[in-house]
Scaffold this motif. Structure first.
Motif, PDB file in Angstrom:
ATOM      1  N   VAL A  83      19.080   3.141   7.214  1.00  0.00           N
ATOM      2  CA  VAL A  83      18.576   2.775   5.886  1.00  0.00           C
ATOM      3  C   VAL A  83      19.398   1.638   5.299  1.00  0.00           C
ATOM      4  N   ALA A  84      20.715   1.680   5.467  1.00  0.00           N
ATOM      5  CA  ALA A  84      21.571   0.606   4.954  1.00  0.00           C
ATOM      6  C   ALA A  84      21.191  -0.733   5.581  1.00  0.00           C
ATOM      7  N   ARG A  85      20.869  -0.723   6.851  1.00  0.00           N
ATOM      8  CA  ARG A  85      20.488  -1.970   7.530  1.00  0.00           C
ATOM      9  C   ARG A  85      19.127  -2.466   7.045  1.00  0.00           C
ATOM     10  N   VAL A  86      18.170  -1.560   6.895  1.00  0.00           N
ATOM     11  CA  VAL A  86      16.830  -1.955   6.444  1.00  0.00           C
ATOM     12  C   VAL A  86      16.885  -2.509   5.020  1.00  0.00           C
ATOM     13  N   GLU A  87      17.734  -1.941   4.184  1.00  0.00           N
ATOM     14  CA  GLU A  87      17.848  -2.431   2.808  1.00  0.00           C
ATOM     15  C   GLU A  87      18.404  -3.851   2.769  1.00  0.00           C
ATOM     16  N   ARG A  88      19.145  -4.239   3.810  1.00  0.00           N
ATOM     17  CA  ARG A  88      19.645  -5.621   3.884  1.00  0.00           C
ATOM     18  C   ARG A  88      18.575  -6.566   4.424  1.00  0.00           C
ATOM     19  N   ALA A  89      17.800  -6.111   5.417  1.00  0.00           N
ATOM     20  CA  ALA A  89      16.764  -6.978   6.011  1.00  0.00           C
ATOM     21  C   ALA A  89      15.742  -6.127   6.748  1.00  0.00           C
ATOM     22  N   VAL A  90      14.455  -6.342   6.441  1.00  0.00           N
ATOM     23  CA  VAL A  90      13.379  -5.642   7.142  1.00  0.00           C
ATOM     24  C   VAL A  90      12.933  -6.515   8.317  1.00  0.00           C
ATOM     25  N   PRO A  91      13.108  -6.042   9.560  1.00  0.00           N
ATOM     26  CA  PRO A  91      12.766  -6.863  10.738  1.00  0.00           C
ATOM     27  C   PRO A  91      11.307  -6.666  11.168  1.00  0.00           C
ATOM     28  N   TRP A  92      10.388  -7.395  10.538  1.00  0.00           N
ATOM     29  CA  TRP A  92       8.961  -7.218  10.831  1.00  0.00           C
ATOM     30  C   TRP A  92       8.630  -7.620  12.253  1.00  0.00           C
ATOM     31  N   CYS A  93       7.746  -6.883  12.889  1.00  0.00           N
ATOM     32  CA  CYS A  93       7.256  -7.257  14.213  1.00  0.00           C
ATOM     33  C   CYS A  93       6.271  -8.412  14.077  1.00  0.00           C
ATOM     34  N   PRO A  94       6.281  -9.355  15.009  1.00  0.00           N
ATOM     35  CA  PRO A  94       5.377 -10.506  14.927  1.00  0.00           C
ATOM     36  C   PRO A  94       3.912 -10.072  14.828  1.00  0.00           C
ATOM     37  N   GLY A  95       3.214 -10.633  13.844  1.00  0.00           N
ATOM     38  CA  GLY A  95       1.787 -10.394  13.681  1.00  0.00           C
ATOM     39  C   GLY A  95       1.425  -9.144  12.907  1.00  0.00           C
ATOM     40  N   ALA A  96       2.405  -8.280  12.615  1.00  0.00           N
ATOM     41  CA  ALA A  96       2.091  -7.003  11.977  1.00  0.00           C
ATOM     42  C   ALA A  96       1.570  -7.188  10.557  1.00  0.00           C
ATOM     43  N   ARG A  97       2.283  -7.956   9.750  1.00  0.00           N
ATOM     44  CA  ARG A  97       1.851  -8.123   8.357  1.00  0.00           C
ATOM     45  C   ARG A  97       0.533  -8.884   8.270  1.00  0.00           C
ATOM     46  N   GLU A  98       0.324  -9.807   9.190  1.00  0.00           N
ATOM     47  CA  GLU A  98      -0.933 -10.566   9.190  1.00  0.00           C
ATOM     48  C   GLU A  98      -2.113  -9.650   9.510  1.00  0.00           C
ATOM     49  N   LEU A  99      -1.934  -8.742  10.474  1.00  0.00           N
ATOM     50  CA  LEU A  99      -3.010  -7.811  10.805  1.00  0.00           C
ATOM     51  C   LEU A  99      -3.248  -6.831   9.667  1.00  0.00           C
ATOM     52  N   LEU A 100      -2.199  -6.374   9.018  1.00  0.00           N
ATOM     53  CA  LEU A 100      -2.359  -5.505   7.850  1.00  0.00           C
ATOM     54  C   LEU A 100      -3.192  -6.206   6.770  1.00  0.00           C
ATOM     55  N   ALA A 101      -2.903  -7.482   6.534  1.00  0.00           N
ATOM     56  CA  ALA A 101      -3.631  -8.237   5.510  1.00  0.00           C
ATOM     57  C   ALA A 101      -5.108  -8.380   5.900  1.00  0.00           C
TER      58      ALA A 101
END
Length: 219
Positions: A83-101
């Motif tokens: 959780v401490a690492r994610v709060e510093r930076a969320v490492p999105w997988c390529p194409g994931a947010r675009e497909l969600l949109a």
């Protein structure tokens, strides 16, 4: 006569390694724990945990690190580090947010189906537009974690659709078995581990460039 391709009524997303590439965060935290307790650990052990229910991972770590901590305590220590690492930076997988949109634009509901616990999921959800996921099934909300079908059956039931009308997106054998046994078509995008072929599995190298029409259901 060939059956026409049907778009899914819902898309069910795994999180670790599929939506976000957090597996390196888990592995780093596991090595930190091993160092803290003067225990030994290996990458092979780490990869054996990919996709697992967290308490199952806690039991595995207890056994193979040989540390005097309960599986529940081990899970909480792991979550603290990740959780401490994610709060510093969320490492999105390529194409994931675009497909969600694209799915949001097509008005196809999505569910998040993860064996991670709510406190780890929260900062990731906070980085996405509100309502991205119509429902979220976490590992601390089901009696049986992946590879049991319960997580995916629960997600489909909450969305009011049949699992057969859903595409699940996964990156591990454990997750693919869960979704497949629930009756979903499984879009497998391998990440850190090799995923075996399966009757209801369709493989892609990446989510980048995948469009809604590229998510047909298997007959």
């Amino acid at each position: 006569m060939t059956e026409a391709k049907r778009e899914p009524l819902a898309v069910l997303w795994d999180m670790d390694g599929t939506l976000v590439d957090t597996e390196p965060y888990w592995i780093e935290t596991e090595y930190e724990m091993a160092a803290r307790y003067a225990a030994t650990w290996s990458r092979e052990h780490a990869l054996n945990l990919v996709g697992n229910d967290l308490l199952a991972s806690g039991r595995y770590i207890r056994e193979h690190m040989g540390i005097d901590r309960s599986p529940e305590q081990i899970v909480e220590e792991l979550l603290d580090g990740v959780v401490a690492r994610v709060e510093r930076a969320v490492p999105w997988c390529p194409g994931a947010r675009e497909l969600l949109a694209a799915l949001a634009e097509a008005q196809i509901p999505c569910a998040l189906v993860t064996m991670s616990y709510q406190r780890f999921v929260a900062p990731i959800l906070a980085s996405l537009p509100p309502g991205t996921f119509a429902t979220v099934v976490t590992g601390d909300a089901v009696a049986n974690g992946k590879p049991h079908p319960e997580p995916y059956l629960t997600a489909a039931a909450r969305l009011g659709v049949r699992p057969a009308d859903c595409v699940a997106i996964e990156d591990s054998n454990t997750g693919a078995r869960s979704a497949e046994s629930a009756g979903c078509t499984v879009l497998v995008v391998p990440n850190h581990v090799t995923v075996e072929p399966g009757e209801r599995r369709v493989f892609r190298e990446t989510l980048t460039g995948i469009r809604v029409p590229d998510l047909p259901l298997l007959p």
